[in-house]
Scaffold this motif. Sequence first.
Motif, PDB file in Angstrom:
ATOM      1  N   ILE A  14     -17.880  14.394  16.629  1.00 45.14           N
ATOM      2  CA  ILE A  14     -16.848  14.705  17.477  1.00 45.14           C
ATOM      3  C   ILE A  14     -17.258  15.878  18.071  1.00 45.14           C
ATOM      4  CG2 ILE A  14     -15.530  15.715  15.568  1.00 45.14           C
ATOM      5  CD1 ILE A  14     -13.086  14.218  17.262  1.00 45.14           C
ATOM      6  N   ASP A  36     -16.100   4.849  22.603  1.00 45.36           N
ATOM      7  CA  ASP A  36     -14.587   5.364  22.819  1.00 45.36           C
ATOM      8  C   ASP A  36     -13.837   4.581  23.843  1.00 45.36           C
ATOM      9  OD1 ASP A  36     -14.847   7.014  20.616  1.00 45.36           O
ATOM     10  OD2 ASP A  36     -15.701   8.848  21.876  1.00 45.36           O
ATOM     11  N   ARG A  40     -10.598   1.939  22.994  1.00 42.67           N
ATOM     12  CA  ARG A  40      -9.207   2.118  23.831  1.00 42.67           C
ATOM     13  C   ARG A  40      -8.752   0.810  24.538  1.00 42.67           C
ATOM     14  NH1 ARG A  40      -7.628   7.756  25.456  1.00 42.67           N
ATOM     15  NH2 ARG A  40      -9.125   8.860  24.323  1.00 42.67           N
ATOM     16  N   ARG A  70      -1.512   7.656  20.433  1.00 42.07           N
ATOM     17  CA  ARG A  70      -2.964   7.593  19.761  1.00 42.07           C
ATOM     18  C   ARG A  70      -2.900   8.994  18.983  1.00 42.07           C
ATOM     19  NH1 ARG A  70      -6.701   4.520  21.938  1.00 42.07           N
ATOM     20  NH2 ARG A  70      -8.452   5.715  21.398  1.00 42.07           N
ATOM     21  N   PHE A  78      -6.891  10.404  10.471  1.00 43.42           N
ATOM     22  CA  PHE A  78      -7.948  11.539  10.255  1.00 43.42           C
ATOM     23  C   PHE A  78      -7.521  12.413   8.990  1.00 43.42           C
ATOM     24  CE2 PHE A  78      -8.603  10.990  14.894  1.00 43.42           C
ATOM     25  CZ  PHE A  78     -10.040  10.595  14.763  1.00 43.42           C
ATOM     26  N   ARG A  84      -7.611   5.257   7.602  1.00 46.80           N
ATOM     27  CA  ARG A  84      -8.796   5.246   8.479  1.00 46.80           C
ATOM     28  C   ARG A  84      -9.765   3.789   8.282  1.00 46.80           C
ATOM     29  NH1 ARG A  84     -10.513  10.010   7.452  1.00 46.80           N
ATOM     30  NH2 ARG A  84     -12.391   9.868   6.362  1.00 46.80           N
ATOM     31  N   LEU A  87      -7.838   0.997   9.792  1.00 49.45           N
ATOM     32  CA  LEU A  87      -7.854   1.015  11.194  1.00 49.45           C
ATOM     33  C   LEU A  87      -9.211   0.582  11.707  1.00 49.45           C
ATOM     34  CD1 LEU A  87      -6.469   1.345  13.920  1.00 49.45           C
ATOM     35  CD2 LEU A  87      -7.508   3.898  13.849  1.00 49.45           C
ATOM     36  N   ASN A  88     -10.321   1.167  11.104  1.00 47.37           N
ATOM     37  CA  ASN A  88     -11.670   0.808  11.380  1.00 47.37           C
ATOM     38  C   ASN A  88     -11.902  -0.804  11.304  1.00 47.37           C
ATOM     39  OD1 ASN A  88     -12.240   3.430  11.845  1.00 47.37           O
ATOM     40  ND2 ASN A  88     -13.678   3.847  10.085  1.00 47.37           N
ATOM     41  N   HIS A  92     -12.985  -2.051  14.625  1.00 44.45           N
ATOM     42  CA  HIS A  92     -14.677  -1.857  15.034  1.00 44.45           C
ATOM     43  C   HIS A  92     -15.250  -3.324  15.408  1.00 44.45           C
ATOM     44  CE1 HIS A  92     -15.194   2.214  12.965  1.00 44.45           C
ATOM     45  NE2 HIS A  92     -14.580   2.230  13.746  1.00 44.45           N
ATOM     46  N   PRO A 119     -20.154   7.118  18.539  1.00 42.92           N
ATOM     47  CA  PRO A 119     -20.015   8.203  17.590  1.00 42.92           C
ATOM     48  C   PRO A 119     -20.299   8.023  16.230  1.00 42.92           C
ATOM     49  CG  PRO A 119     -17.850   7.929  18.826  1.00 42.92           C
ATOM     50  CD  PRO A 119     -19.039   6.876  19.317  1.00 42.92           C
ATOM     51  N   LEU A 120     -19.758   6.731  15.791  1.00 44.31           N
ATOM     52  CA  LEU A 120     -19.955   6.650  14.410  1.00 44.31           C
ATOM     53  C   LEU A 120     -21.341   5.227  14.152  1.00 44.31           C
ATOM     54  CD1 LEU A 120     -16.328   5.472  13.728  1.00 44.31           C
ATOM     55  CD2 LEU A 120     -17.592   7.865  13.290  1.00 44.31           C
ATOM     56  N   SER A 164     -14.019  13.717   8.714  1.00 44.55           N
ATOM     57  CA  SER A 164     -14.030  12.296   8.662  1.00 44.55           C
ATOM     58  C   SER A 164     -15.230  11.692   8.885  1.00 44.55           C
ATOM     59  CB  SER A 164     -13.022  11.928   9.530  1.00 44.55           C
ATOM     60  OG  SER A 164     -13.460  11.905  10.916  1.00 44.55           O
ATOM     61  N   GLN A 165     -16.426  12.377   9.451  1.00 41.35           N
ATOM     62  CA  GLN A 165     -17.500  11.904   9.894  1.00 41.35           C
ATOM     63  C   GLN A 165     -18.709  12.529   8.896  1.00 41.35           C
ATOM     64  OE1 GLN A 165     -17.891  12.918  14.146  1.00 41.35           O
ATOM     65  NE2 GLN A 165     -16.308  11.441  14.537  1.00 41.35           N
TER      66      GLN A 165
END
Length: 202
Positions: A14, A36, A40, A70, A78, A84, A87-88, A92, A119-120, A164-165
């Motif tokens: 991030i 990202d 959205r 959001r 987070f 998390r 949600l993923n 995803h 990002p992930l 978180s990453q």
Amino acid sequence: MVTMTMVVGLTGGIASGKSTVSAMLKDLGYSVIDADVESRLAVEKGEPAYKEIVDYFGEGLLQEDESIDRQKLGAIIFNNKEERSKLNSIVHPAVRKRMNDQKAAAIERDEQLVILDIPLLFESKLTHMTDRTVLVYVDENIQLARLMKRNQFSEEEATARIKSQMPLDDKRQLADHIIDNNGTIEKTRIQLQNLLQSWKIV
Ligand SMILES: CC(C)(COP(=O)(O)OP(=O)(O)OC[C@H]1O[C@@H](n2cnc3c(N)ncnc32)[C@H](O)[C@@H]1O)[C@@H](O)C(=O)NCCC(=O)NCCS
Ligand SMILES: Nc1ncnc2c1ncn2[C@@H]1O[C@H](COP(=O)(O)OP(=O)(O)OP(=O)(O)O)[C@@H](O)[C@H]1O
């Protein structure tokens, strides 16, 4: 003539500078598919993931226009690993599908280079979607300072997101190429140009 499309996975942490590098690539005319942005779109009202999120996290998450707040969702996920992961698991698969469809379209157009900005990329084990990976790296103290400044976050809020990453130092071991974004934007641009030249792209 049929061109082989090279698919590059652009990643980082991030606020490490992925968007800064992807903007340079877009300026050069390459297609950049941004996880990202797709995430959205995948949670807009009417999308399957929207309903799943509201069913699980509750209607308290919605704004007046019924879109997902959001900021509220971020404050939950987070700070809680289980939420998390939940949600993923909802978002995803939809993001992956959207990105794969766009990648296929770029290959269909015989584009020389297509960039997946994810990002992930390493956390979600998505490197199989790419031919090679580029990490936009910064030291953690610079990452923290840039994130606090950009998002007006407190140190605590920014640290929760960074933690978180996967640490960027661990991502270094996994990436094929590293762009060091600790310095000026110009220094970053030169590293990107050198990389493209080494691939005989420009
Ligand atoms: C939690 C949400 C609502 C916060 O939205 P917000 O607009 O504040 O942030 P945005 O989506 O622009 O993300 C900003 C950055 O946060 C980081 N981030 C986002 N989601 C995650 C996650 N699940 N785990 C770790 N880092 C994440 C990424 O570095 C991303 O670039 C949103 O990030 C989200 O829906 N995340 C789940 C989907 C996801 O994993 N997206 C990341 C790429 S697929
Ligand atoms: N080399 C640099 N020098 C100074 N500021 C920078 C540099 N690179 C990026 N920034 C700034 O740092 C912040 C984070 O950069 P950027 O938005 O490109 O990161 P990102 O990795 O795309 O972040 P996210 O994944 O959170 O969207 C931005 O405010 C950007 O303007």
